[in-house]
Design a protein around this motif. Structure first.
Motif, PDB file in Angstrom:
ATOM      1  N   LEU A  63       0.833  -1.435  -0.139  1.00  0.00           N
ATOM      2  CA  LEU A  63      -0.067   0.194  -0.146  1.00  0.00           C
ATOM      3  C   LEU A  63       0.818   1.244   0.041  1.00  0.00           C
ATOM      4  N   ASP A  64       1.939   0.836  -0.344  1.00  0.00           N
ATOM      5  CA  ASP A  64       3.050   2.026  -0.259  1.00  0.00           C
ATOM      6  C   ASP A  64       3.083   2.780  -1.219  1.00  0.00           C
ATOM      7  N   GLY A  65       2.480   4.410  -0.985  1.00  0.00           N
ATOM      8  CA  GLY A  65       2.135   5.344  -2.130  1.00  0.00           C
ATOM      9  C   GLY A  65       1.252   5.390  -2.669  1.00  0.00           C
ATOM     10  N   ILE A  66       0.182   4.924  -2.094  1.00  0.00           N
ATOM     11  CA  ILE A  66      -1.525   4.187  -2.453  1.00  0.00           C
ATOM     12  C   ILE A  66      -1.927   5.961  -1.252  1.00  0.00           C
ATOM     13  N   GLN A  67      -2.573   6.789  -1.796  1.00  0.00           N
ATOM     14  CA  GLN A  67      -3.330   7.723  -0.790  1.00  0.00           C
ATOM     15  C   GLN A  67      -4.442   7.720  -0.257  1.00  0.00           C
ATOM     16  N   GLN A  68      -5.257   6.509  -0.925  1.00  0.00           N
ATOM     17  CA  GLN A  68      -6.891   6.094  -0.286  1.00  0.00           C
ATOM     18  C   GLN A  68      -7.014   4.753   0.087  1.00  0.00           C
ATOM     19  N   VAL A  69      -7.253   4.591   1.095  1.00  0.00           N
ATOM     20  CA  VAL A  69      -7.082   2.931   0.559  1.00  0.00           C
ATOM     21  C   VAL A  69      -8.251   2.514   1.242  1.00  0.00           C
ATOM     22  N   LEU A  70      -9.328   1.160   1.166  1.00  0.00           N
ATOM     23  CA  LEU A  70     -10.595   1.248   1.805  1.00  0.00           C
ATOM     24  C   LEU A  70      -9.997  -0.483   1.881  1.00  0.00           C
ATOM     25  N   VAL A  71     -10.215  -1.332   3.567  1.00  0.00           N
ATOM     26  CA  VAL A  71      -9.559  -2.524   3.840  1.00  0.00           C
ATOM     27  C   VAL A  71     -10.896  -2.838   4.413  1.00  0.00           C
ATOM     28  N   THR A  72     -11.117  -4.619   3.588  1.00  0.00           N
ATOM     29  CA  THR A  72     -12.539  -4.815   3.415  1.00  0.00           C
ATOM     30  C   THR A  72     -11.759  -6.459   4.080  1.00  0.00           C
ATOM     31  N   GLY A  73     -12.777  -7.405   4.709  1.00  0.00           N
ATOM     32  CA  GLY A  73     -13.000  -9.203   4.868  1.00  0.00           C
ATOM     33  C   GLY A  73     -12.961  -9.071   5.922  1.00  0.00           C
ATOM     34  N   SER A  74     -12.898 -10.239   6.568  1.00  0.00           N
ATOM     35  CA  SER A  74     -14.038 -10.861   7.848  1.00  0.00           C
ATOM     36  C   SER A  74     -13.320 -10.148   9.082  1.00  0.00           C
ATOM     37  N   HIS A  75     -14.812  -9.644  10.157  1.00  0.00           N
ATOM     38  CA  HIS A  75     -14.475  -9.023  10.841  1.00  0.00           C
ATOM     39  C   HIS A  75     -13.370  -9.001  11.372  1.00  0.00           C
ATOM     40  N   THR A  76     -12.537 -10.785  12.132  1.00  0.00           N
ATOM     41  CA  THR A  76     -11.510 -10.775  12.684  1.00  0.00           C
ATOM     42  C   THR A  76     -10.049  -9.925  11.827  1.00  0.00           C
ATOM     43  N   ALA A  77     -10.405 -10.736  10.721  1.00  0.00           N
ATOM     44  CA  ALA A  77      -9.202  -9.879   9.933  1.00  0.00           C
ATOM     45  C   ALA A  77      -8.807  -8.547   9.626  1.00  0.00           C
ATOM     46  N   THR A  78     -10.237  -8.270   8.843  1.00  0.00           N
ATOM     47  CA  THR A  78      -9.718  -6.691   9.580  1.00  0.00           C
ATOM     48  C   THR A  78      -9.637  -5.977  10.841  1.00  0.00           C
TER      49      THR A  78
END
Length: 126
Positions: A58-73
């Protein structure tokens, strides 16, 4: 060169990092390393190595959405807050999802970024 937006789909074994803009979509899969050690808490070390690789992607990326299971996120959020605090301002949000397609991920991320008025502009130097 990293694109401006990304969405991450993660569990504890793999992550899909999808970078995108209006014209292109670039995907990268990151696998957790499976190695046996006799050391105590080796599973924690392995998870940290894995989440570290995801953060590196994610280095250099300005905007990130993180998704996945409740535990993983939740585990990723905890790791990022503790070990990669400079990444936190880039993370727009966390969404619990169950096996979306890559197209569904990008659509979800675009909607999240639109909601926060983040798709309209281009990165600014700052």
């Amino acid at each position: 060169m990293p694109l401006f937006h990304a969405v991450v789909l993660t569990d504890h074994q793999s992550a899909l990092v999808v970078q995108f803009d209006a014209e292109q979509v670039l995907s990268q899969r990151i696998q957790a390393h499976k190695h046996q050690t006799a050391q105590r808490n080796s599973a924690v070390r392995t998870e940290h190595e894995f989440f570290g690789e995801v953060c590196n992607a994610l280095d250099g990326i300005q905007q990130v959405l993180v998704t996945g299971s409740h535990t993983a996120t939740a585990d990723f959020k905890h790791y990022a807050e503790k070990h990669r605090p400079l990444l936190i301002p880039q993370i727009v949000g966390y969404e619990v999802v169950d096996h979306p397609t890559e197209n569904q991920l990008v659509a979800m991320a675009r909607k999240a970024f639109d909601k926060h008025n983040l798709m309209a502009g281009v990165p600014t130097a700052g």
